[in-house]
Write an enzyme that holds these catalytic residues in place. Structure first.
Site, PDB file in Angstrom:
ATOM      1  N   GLU A  36      -8.053  15.737   8.409  1.00  0.00           N
ATOM      2  CA  GLU A  36      -8.217  15.966   6.971  1.00  0.00           C
ATOM      3  C   GLU A  36      -9.710  15.920   6.657  1.00  0.00           C
ATOM      4  O   GLU A  36     -10.373  14.936   6.931  1.00  0.00           O
ATOM      5  CB  GLU A  36      -7.448  14.893   6.178  1.00  0.00           C
ATOM      6  CG  GLU A  36      -7.784  14.816   4.700  1.00  0.00           C
ATOM      7  CD  GLU A  36      -7.641  16.149   3.950  1.00  0.00           C
ATOM      8  OE1 GLU A  36      -6.587  16.793   4.055  1.00  0.00           O
ATOM      9  OE2 GLU A  36      -8.621  16.564   3.266  1.00  0.00           O
ATOM     10  N   CYS A  46      -1.328  16.807  -8.478  1.00  0.00           N
ATOM     11  CA  CYS A  46      -0.574  17.041  -9.723  1.00  0.00           C
ATOM     12  C   CYS A  46      -0.875  15.960 -10.761  1.00  0.00           C
ATOM     13  O   CYS A  46      -0.739  16.188 -11.961  1.00  0.00           O
ATOM     14  CB  CYS A  46       0.929  17.045  -9.450  1.00  0.00           C
ATOM     15  SG  CYS A  46       1.388  18.016  -8.003  1.00  0.00           S
TER      16      CYS A  46
HETATM   17  C1  LIG Z   1      -4.764  19.682 -11.089  1.00  0.00           C
HETATM   18  C2  LIG Z   1      -3.514  20.079 -10.356  1.00  0.00           C
HETATM   19  C3  LIG Z   1      -2.273  19.857 -10.918  1.00  0.00           C
HETATM   20  C4  LIG Z   1      -1.105  20.241 -10.238  1.00  0.00           C
HETATM   21  N1  LIG Z   1       0.097  20.000 -10.831  1.00  0.00           N
HETATM   22  C5  LIG Z   1       1.235  20.337 -10.162  1.00  0.00           C
HETATM   23  C6  LIG Z   1       2.507  20.056 -10.716  1.00  0.00           C
HETATM   24  O1  LIG Z   1       2.610  19.492 -11.827  1.00  0.00           O
HETATM   25  N2  LIG Z   1       3.612  20.408 -10.010  1.00  0.00           N
HETATM   26  C7  LIG Z   1       3.528  21.003  -8.781  1.00  0.00           C
HETATM   27  O2  LIG Z   1       4.565  21.296  -8.164  1.00  0.00           O
HETATM   28  N3  LIG Z   1       2.332  21.281  -8.221  1.00  0.00           N
HETATM   29  C8  LIG Z   1       1.191  20.964  -8.883  1.00  0.00           C
HETATM   30  N4  LIG Z   1      -0.030  21.207  -8.307  1.00  0.00           N
HETATM   31  C9  LIG Z   1      -0.082  21.899  -7.009  1.00  0.00           C
HETATM   32  C10 LIG Z   1       0.063  20.912  -5.865  1.00  0.00           C
HETATM   33  O3  LIG Z   1      -0.908  19.919  -5.951  1.00  0.00           O
HETATM   34  C11 LIG Z   1      -0.092  21.679  -4.562  1.00  0.00           C
HETATM   35  O4  LIG Z   1       0.891  22.686  -4.523  1.00  0.00           O
HETATM   36  C12 LIG Z   1       0.079  20.777  -3.348  1.00  0.00           C
HETATM   37  O5  LIG Z   1      -0.921  19.813  -3.311  1.00  0.00           O
HETATM   38  C13 LIG Z   1       0.026  21.629  -2.090  1.00  0.00           C
HETATM   39  O6  LIG Z   1       0.088  20.804  -0.973  1.00  0.00           O
HETATM   40  P1  LIG Z   1      -0.504  21.281   0.425  1.00  0.00           P
HETATM   41  O7  LIG Z   1      -0.350  20.137   1.346  1.00  0.00           O
HETATM   42  O8  LIG Z   1       0.074  22.588   0.789  1.00  0.00           O
HETATM   43  O9  LIG Z   1      -2.027  21.585   0.122  1.00  0.00           O
HETATM   44  P2  LIG Z   1      -3.182  20.626  -0.381  1.00  0.00           P
HETATM   45  O10 LIG Z   1      -2.653  19.570  -1.260  1.00  0.00           O
HETATM   46  O11 LIG Z   1      -4.248  21.496  -0.926  1.00  0.00           O
HETATM   47  O12 LIG Z   1      -3.678  19.939   0.946  1.00  0.00           O
HETATM   48  C14 LIG Z   1      -4.338  20.656   1.932  1.00  0.00           C
HETATM   49  C15 LIG Z   1      -5.291  19.703   2.588  1.00  0.00           C
HETATM   50  O13 LIG Z   1      -5.878  20.359   3.709  1.00  0.00           O
HETATM   51  C16 LIG Z   1      -7.223  19.939   3.818  1.00  0.00           C
HETATM   52  N5  LIG Z   1      -7.906  20.971   4.600  1.00  0.00           N
HETATM   53  C17 LIG Z   1      -8.056  22.270   4.303  1.00  0.00           C
HETATM   54  N6  LIG Z   1      -8.693  22.926   5.302  1.00  0.00           N
HETATM   55  C18 LIG Z   1      -8.947  21.987   6.245  1.00  0.00           C
HETATM   56  C19 LIG Z   1      -9.584  22.043   7.508  1.00  0.00           C
HETATM   57  N7  LIG Z   1     -10.080  23.187   7.983  1.00  0.00           N
HETATM   58  N8  LIG Z   1      -9.683  20.910   8.227  1.00  0.00           N
HETATM   59  C20 LIG Z   1      -9.176  19.741   7.745  1.00  0.00           C
HETATM   60  N9  LIG Z   1      -8.569  19.637   6.552  1.00  0.00           N
HETATM   61  C21 LIG Z   1      -8.445  20.755   5.816  1.00  0.00           C
HETATM   62  C22 LIG Z   1      -7.686  19.845   2.382  1.00  0.00           C
HETATM   63  O14 LIG Z   1      -8.795  18.983   2.264  1.00  0.00           O
HETATM   64  C23 LIG Z   1      -6.449  19.299   1.685  1.00  0.00           C
HETATM   65  O15 LIG Z   1      -6.458  17.883   1.567  1.00  0.00           O
HETATM   66  C24 LIG Z   1      -1.206  20.833  -8.968  1.00  0.00           C
HETATM   67  C25 LIG Z   1      -2.467  21.064  -8.385  1.00  0.00           C
HETATM   68  C26 LIG Z   1      -3.599  20.680  -9.067  1.00  0.00           C
HETATM   69  C27 LIG Z   1      -4.943  20.931  -8.439  1.00  0.00           C
END
Ligand SMILES: Cc1cc2nc3c(=O)[nH]c(=O)nc-3n(C[C@H](O)[C@H](O)[C@H](O)COP(=O)(O)OP(=O)(O)OC[C@H]3O[C@@H](n4cnc5c(N)ncnc54)[C@H](O)[C@@H]3O)c2cc1C
Length: 459
Positions: A36, A46
């Site tokens: 990470e 969220c």
């Molecule tokens: C302000 C906000 C409010 C939201 N509200 C909602 C809501 O109410 N309801 C809902 O369903 N969704 C909501 N979302 C969306 C939700 O947060 C995301 O859909 C969810 O976090 C996606 O999860 P993920 O693990 O796919 O990606 P992420 O949470 O983006 O995690 C990906 C991780 O990978 C890491 N990463 C990326 N590339 C690399 C690399 N090359 N090497 C190492 N690490 C890396 C990043 O640092 C990150 O921590 C919201 C998002 C935001 C920003």
């Protein structure tokens, strides 16, 4: 021989996959390493708007599990501040850079979970790093914004650029800091996740809270004075601002995947099968905001980046990697949000999606109340239904109203998921008592109206 699972991305999708796999296979059988690049694991992006607003007092309340918990309780080796810079599918290795100490190292894998999330859209004008301008994706973004809001000279005017749900939630958060807030949106109104007639109800309510809606404006640049943001420049002139939050949407973060030759789908996100395997790449899985999902109503692959999908998809990948069997059946586009006390819910297709998917349909709007009209606190609620013609199958639904509005969308989402017709819905045994609904629930009233519209063949 001990196998190694490598996870790229330590949030919702990646760590769900890791913990699920660990539940099914112990450390003597499966070693798990998660990279990470940020400072946190399993954090709730969220929750950021509610922490920035002050409703949630502490940042750490948004962290579901920290690296120590993963290490001690799950035997998962989380490497924070490590950015994966390349994936070598032939050698079955990732290259990770240590962002604190410098240097790169290769780590071999038997199984790879790609869970890098999404990248905020940043137009050219937003790339200059002007002080006082913030994206809002990570807890670090929230910390930086709060620091700016509390530092002298304190900001007096805020502008949010982008009227999607993150922009709307952040506008509300800034109101809680006592700032006048303008929300700039290129489209004719904010909340284009609902149809324009429903979006207008949201815009009207936002104006009522004091948020200035500046719709139909294109941002062309940022003005700074003394090294700080001074105004957001639009095609209709500057809007003064001492703090700016950007909510311009996201794209799937597929840079590493593309470089490694993993397949993308038509939405530009990574293609996966129903078990979250990446086709054509043995032992490679992907989940969360970086992948596309099957939309069960339109039948099209779509990129719908939401935490609810990321958690489920990560879990599915983890169960399969652990030796179990699980599938992700697709999405129907259900989402809820609120702006101050106004709640918004949607599921399925909007009118323009239904048209694009080639459906014939009717639409109805039903105006009702959240409680029995005589019960204290009764307030308006509008339900919109989109039903296929002539079958009557529900294609989409939207709700705008005050308390108890948003989560009513769940009843409609279940109906949609199960291919119910509006006719079948009129008989649904939904709960009724005066504090919770009129005797005919707004959902049932809307279903009856849709049946009428279908019987008149109208639209
Ligand atoms: C302000 C906000 C409010 C939201 N509200 C909602 C809501 O109410 N309801 C809902 O369903 N969704 C909501 N979302 C969306 C939700 O947060 C995301 O859909 C969810 O976090 C996606 O999860 P993920 O693990 O796919 O990606 P992420 O949470 O983006 O995690 C990906 C991780 O990978 C890491 N990463 C990326 N590339 C690399 C690399 N090359 N090497 C190492 N690490 C890396 C990043 O640092 C990150 O921590 C919201 C998002 C935001 C920003």
């Amino acid at each position: 021989m001990v196998e190694r699972m490598v996870v790229v991305g330590g949030d919702a999708a990646g760590m769900s996959a890791a913990s699920q796999a660990r539940r099914l296979r112990d450390r003597d059988d499966l070693e798990i390493v998660a990279f990470e690049r940020g400072h946190f694991t399993s954090y709730s992006a969220c929750g950021i708007p509610y922490w920035v607003s002050g409703l949630v007092p502490e940042r750490d309340q948004l962290v579901a599990r920290d690296p120590a918990t993963f290490r001690d309780k799950f035997d998962i080796d989380v490497r924070l501040r490590h950015e994966v810079t390349a994936i070598d599918l032939d050698r079955r290795e990732v290259v990770a850079r240590d962002l604190e100490r410098g240097g790169e190292a290769r780590t071999g894998f038997d199984t790879l979970v790609y869970a890098t999330g999404a990248t905020p859209i940043q137009p050219e004008w937003a790339r200059g790093g002007v002080a006082g301008v913030f994206g809002m994706q990570t807890l670090d973004d929230g910390t930086a914004l709060l620091d700016w809001l509390e530092r002298e000279p304190r900001p007096r005017r805020a502008v949010v650029v982008g009227g999607g749900y993150i922009g709307v939630e952040m506008a509300e958060a800034l109101l809680h800091h006592g700032l006048p807030v303008d929300l700039v949106e290129q489209a004719d109104q904010p909340m284009s996740t609902v149809d324009p007639d429903m979006g207008e109800l949201v815009a009207e309510a936002m104006r009522g809270t004091g948020i200035g809606i500046r719709a139909g404006l294109t941002v062309t640049g940022l003005d700074e004075r003394d090294g700080r943001i001074a105004a957001v420049v639009t095609d209709e002139g500057p809007i003064p601002a001492d703090v700016v939050v950007l909510g311009l949407g996201v794209r799937p973060n597929v840079a590493l995947a593309t470089a490694a030759g993993l397949p993308l789908g038509p939405s530009g996100a990574i293609r996966v099968d129903r078990r979250m395997r990446v086709p054509g790449a043995d032992g490679v899985w992907a989940a969360g905001d970086c992948v596309e999902s099957l939309h069960r109503v339109s039948g099209m692959p779509m990129h719908i980046p939401l935490g609810t999908h990321a958690n489920k998809q990560g879990r599915v990948a983890g169960i399969n990697i652990g030796g179990g069997y699980a599938t992700f059946p697709g999405v129907i586009g259900t989402a809820v949000t609120k702006v101050c006390d106004l709640e918004v819910g949607r599921t399925g297709l909007r009118e323009r999606d239904a048209t694009a998917a080639g459906f014939e349909f009717v639409t109805v709007l039903a105006e009702s109340t959240n409680r029995a009209g005589y019960y204290p606190g009764a307030r308006p609620m509008t339900v919109k239904l989109i039903a296929e013609r002539p079958s009557g199958r529900l294609l989409g639904a939207q709700i705008v109203g005050w308390s108890e509005a948003a989560k009513r969308i769940d009843a409609l989402a279940v109906a949609l998921w199960n291919n119910m017709t509006v006719d079948e819905m009129t008989a649904l045994d939904l709960g009724y008592a005066p504090p919770y609904a009129p005797v005919w629930d707004p959902v049932l009233i809307a279903a009856r109206k849709a049946v009428d519209a279908l019987s008149h063949g109208g639209r």
